[in-house]
Design an enzyme around this catalytic site. Structure first.
Site, PDB file in Angstrom:
ATOM      1  N   LYS A   1       0.827  -1.208   0.000  1.00 22.09           N
ATOM      2  CA  LYS A   1       0.000   0.000   0.000  1.00 22.09           C
ATOM      3  C   LYS A   1       0.868   1.268   0.000  1.00 22.09           C
ATOM      4  O   LYS A   1       2.073   1.211   0.272  1.00 22.09           O
ATOM      5  CB  LYS A   1      -0.941  -0.038   1.208  1.00 22.09           C
ATOM      6  CG  LYS A   1      -1.954  -1.202   1.147  1.00 22.09           C
ATOM      7  CD  LYS A   1      -2.986  -1.097   2.259  1.00 22.09           C
ATOM      8  CE  LYS A   1      -4.004  -2.225   2.163  1.00 22.09           C
ATOM      9  NZ  LYS A   1      -5.083  -2.081   3.197  1.00 22.09           N
TER      10      LYS A   1
ATOM     11  N   TYR B   1     -12.354  -1.738  -4.369  1.00 24.46           N
ATOM     12  CA  TYR B   1     -12.885  -1.946  -3.014  1.00 24.46           C
ATOM     13  C   TYR B   1     -14.409  -1.831  -2.969  1.00 24.46           C
ATOM     14  O   TYR B   1     -14.976  -1.581  -1.897  1.00 24.46           O
ATOM     15  CB  TYR B   1     -12.247  -0.959  -2.042  1.00 24.46           C
ATOM     16  CG  TYR B   1     -10.855  -1.356  -1.589  1.00 24.46           C
ATOM     17  CD1 TYR B   1     -10.656  -2.448  -0.736  1.00 24.46           C
ATOM     18  CD2 TYR B   1      -9.724  -0.647  -1.984  1.00 24.46           C
ATOM     19  CE1 TYR B   1      -9.389  -2.824  -0.304  1.00 24.46           C
ATOM     20  CE2 TYR B   1      -8.444  -0.998  -1.555  1.00 24.46           C
ATOM     21  CZ  TYR B   1      -8.294  -2.096  -0.708  1.00 24.46           C
ATOM     22  OH  TYR B   1      -7.042  -2.458  -0.270  1.00 24.46           O
TER      23      TYR B   1
ATOM     24  N   ARG C   1      -2.692 -14.540   4.335  1.00 22.21           N
ATOM     25  CA  ARG C   1      -3.313 -13.774   5.430  1.00 22.21           C
ATOM     26  C   ARG C   1      -2.617 -14.066   6.757  1.00 22.21           C
ATOM     27  O   ARG C   1      -2.473 -13.182   7.601  1.00 22.21           O
ATOM     28  CB  ARG C   1      -4.821 -14.001   5.465  1.00 22.21           C
ATOM     29  CG  ARG C   1      -5.501 -13.361   4.240  1.00 22.21           C
ATOM     30  CD  ARG C   1      -7.000 -13.325   4.339  1.00 22.21           C
ATOM     31  NE  ARG C   1      -7.469 -12.394   5.334  1.00 22.21           N
ATOM     32  CZ  ARG C   1      -7.771 -11.108   5.090  1.00 22.21           C
ATOM     33  NH1 ARG C   1      -7.625 -10.593   3.868  1.00 22.21           N
ATOM     34  NH2 ARG C   1      -8.210 -10.337   6.048  1.00 22.21           N
TER      35      ARG C   1
ATOM     36  N   THR D   1      -5.930  -7.074  10.405  1.00 22.08           N
ATOM     37  CA  THR D   1      -6.147  -5.768   9.771  1.00 22.08           C
ATOM     38  C   THR D   1      -5.588  -4.636  10.634  1.00 22.08           C
ATOM     39  O   THR D   1      -4.930  -3.721  10.126  1.00 22.08           O
ATOM     40  CB  THR D   1      -7.667  -5.547   9.563  1.00 22.08           C
ATOM     41  OG1 THR D   1      -8.214  -6.689   8.911  1.00 22.08           O
ATOM     42  CG2 THR D   1      -7.936  -4.305   8.743  1.00 22.08           C
TER      43      THR D   1
ATOM     44  N   ARG E   1       2.155  -6.893   8.929  1.00 19.60           N
ATOM     45  CA  ARG E   1       1.464  -5.712   9.473  1.00 19.60           C
ATOM     46  C   ARG E   1       1.992  -5.343  10.857  1.00 19.60           C
ATOM     47  O   ARG E   1       2.074  -4.160  11.192  1.00 19.60           O
ATOM     48  CB  ARG E   1      -0.042  -5.946   9.487  1.00 19.60           C
ATOM     49  CG  ARG E   1      -0.655  -5.761   8.084  1.00 19.60           C
ATOM     50  CD  ARG E   1      -2.079  -6.211   8.042  1.00 19.60           C
ATOM     51  NE  ARG E   1      -2.779  -5.754   6.845  1.00 19.60           N
ATOM     52  CZ  ARG E   1      -3.950  -6.237   6.451  1.00 19.60           C
ATOM     53  NH1 ARG E   1      -4.539  -7.197   7.147  1.00 19.60           N
ATOM     54  NH2 ARG E   1      -4.523  -5.776   5.359  1.00 19.60           N
TER      55      ARG E   1
ATOM     56  N   ASN F   1      -2.211   0.158   6.688  1.00 18.48           N
ATOM     57  CA  ASN F   1      -1.703  -1.106   7.235  1.00 18.48           C
ATOM     58  C   ASN F   1      -0.803  -1.870   6.260  1.00 18.48           C
ATOM     59  O   ASN F   1      -0.734  -3.093   6.289  1.00 18.48           O
ATOM     60  CB  ASN F   1      -2.853  -1.965   7.762  1.00 18.48           C
ATOM     61  CG  ASN F   1      -3.875  -2.286   6.692  1.00 18.48           C
ATOM     62  OD1 ASN F   1      -3.694  -1.915   5.529  1.00 18.48           O
ATOM     63  ND2 ASN F   1      -4.921  -2.983   7.068  1.00 18.48           N
TER      64      ASN F   1
ATOM     65  N   HIS G   1      -2.180  -5.428   1.413  1.00 12.04           N
ATOM     66  CA  HIS G   1      -3.472  -6.082   1.168  1.00 12.04           C
ATOM     67  C   HIS G   1      -3.236  -7.552   0.866  1.00 12.04           C
ATOM     68  O   HIS G   1      -2.242  -7.907   0.231  1.00 12.04           O
ATOM     69  CB  HIS G   1      -4.142  -5.421  -0.053  1.00 12.04           C
ATOM     70  CG  HIS G   1      -5.316  -6.185  -0.592  1.00 12.04           C
ATOM     71  ND1 HIS G   1      -6.596  -6.022  -0.085  1.00 12.04           N
ATOM     72  CD2 HIS G   1      -5.409  -7.139  -1.555  1.00 12.04           C
ATOM     73  CE1 HIS G   1      -7.414  -6.846  -0.743  1.00 12.04           C
ATOM     74  NE2 HIS G   1      -6.728  -7.530  -1.637  1.00 12.04           N
TER      75      HIS G   1
ATOM     76  N   GLU H   1      -9.064 -10.271  -8.312  1.00 13.82           N
ATOM     77  CA  GLU H   1      -8.116  -9.204  -7.988  1.00 13.82           C
ATOM     78  C   GLU H   1      -6.841  -9.313  -8.832  1.00 13.82           C
ATOM     79  O   GLU H   1      -6.286  -8.293  -9.256  1.00 13.82           O
ATOM     80  CB  GLU H   1      -7.782  -9.245  -6.494  1.00 13.82           C
ATOM     81  CG  GLU H   1      -8.970  -8.834  -5.631  1.00 13.82           C
ATOM     82  CD  GLU H   1      -8.683  -8.918  -4.131  1.00 13.82           C
ATOM     83  OE1 GLU H   1      -9.599  -8.611  -3.353  1.00 13.82           O
ATOM     84  OE2 GLU H   1      -7.552  -9.286  -3.736  1.00 13.82           O
TER      85      GLU H   1
END
Ligand code: UDP
Ligand code: MG
Length: 141
Positions: free
Chosen positions: A10, A50, A86, A92, A103, A113, A116, A127
């Site tokens: 990000k 999003y 993940r 998150t 993160r 954060n 993604h 995606e």
């Protein structure tokens, strides 16, 4: 279970020059990188990406943040990629992220954060296609 996920480094992590360290973490965790680029989303593109969150209170903040500077979309492959990725990125909210996750180390807030990760095999396919609609690499990486 599928073997694909989409990562996006990000704008916060791009601005802080953390992408090299983050890519190293991803490779060390055993993911194969099949596509990678630096991109910049318009606000309209961030809103489309999003769209699933459009009713959420943070949608405006999220889409303006995601269009605020360069990002690095990365297509990944690994067995059970969505869950494995993940696990690698963590919760998150970095305050709730497990020690050793991306993160935990690089995120500064629940919004900014750092990274993604796709949340399902179906969304991973969509995606990856959003950022890499035509694959120019075949498969023998
Ligand atoms: N987000 C936010 N505030 C919140 C929850 C989420 O700004 O309270 C942002 C954050 O950048 C998050 C993104 O919206 O990564 C998508 O939210 P989601 O619940 O899908 O979290 P993720 O799948 O990224 O962990
Ligand atoms: Mg999500």
């Amino acid at each position: 279970m599928g073997n694909k996920s989409l990562a996006i480094i990000k704008p916060d992590a791009m601005r802080a020059n953390h992408f090299g360290k983050i890519i190293d973490r991803i490779l060390t965790a055993g993911f194969k990188i099949t596509e990678l680029k630096i991109a910049r989303l318009t606000l309209a593109q961030a809103e489309t990406f999003y769209a699933v969150h459009r009713e959420r209170p943070f949608y405006g903040e999220l889409t303006s943040f995601m269009s605020s500077g360069p990002i690095m979309p990365i297509a990944l492959e690994k067995d059970d990629a969505v869950t494995a990725f993940r696990d690698l990125i963590g919760a998150t909210n970095p305050a709730e992220a497990t020690e050793g996750t991306i993160r935990k180390e690089f995120a500064t807030s629940v919004g900014q954060n750092a990274i993604h990760g796709s949340d399902s095999d179906e969304n991973a396919e969509k995606e990856v296609a959003f950022f890499f609609p035509t694959r120019d690499i075949q498969d023998n990486l």
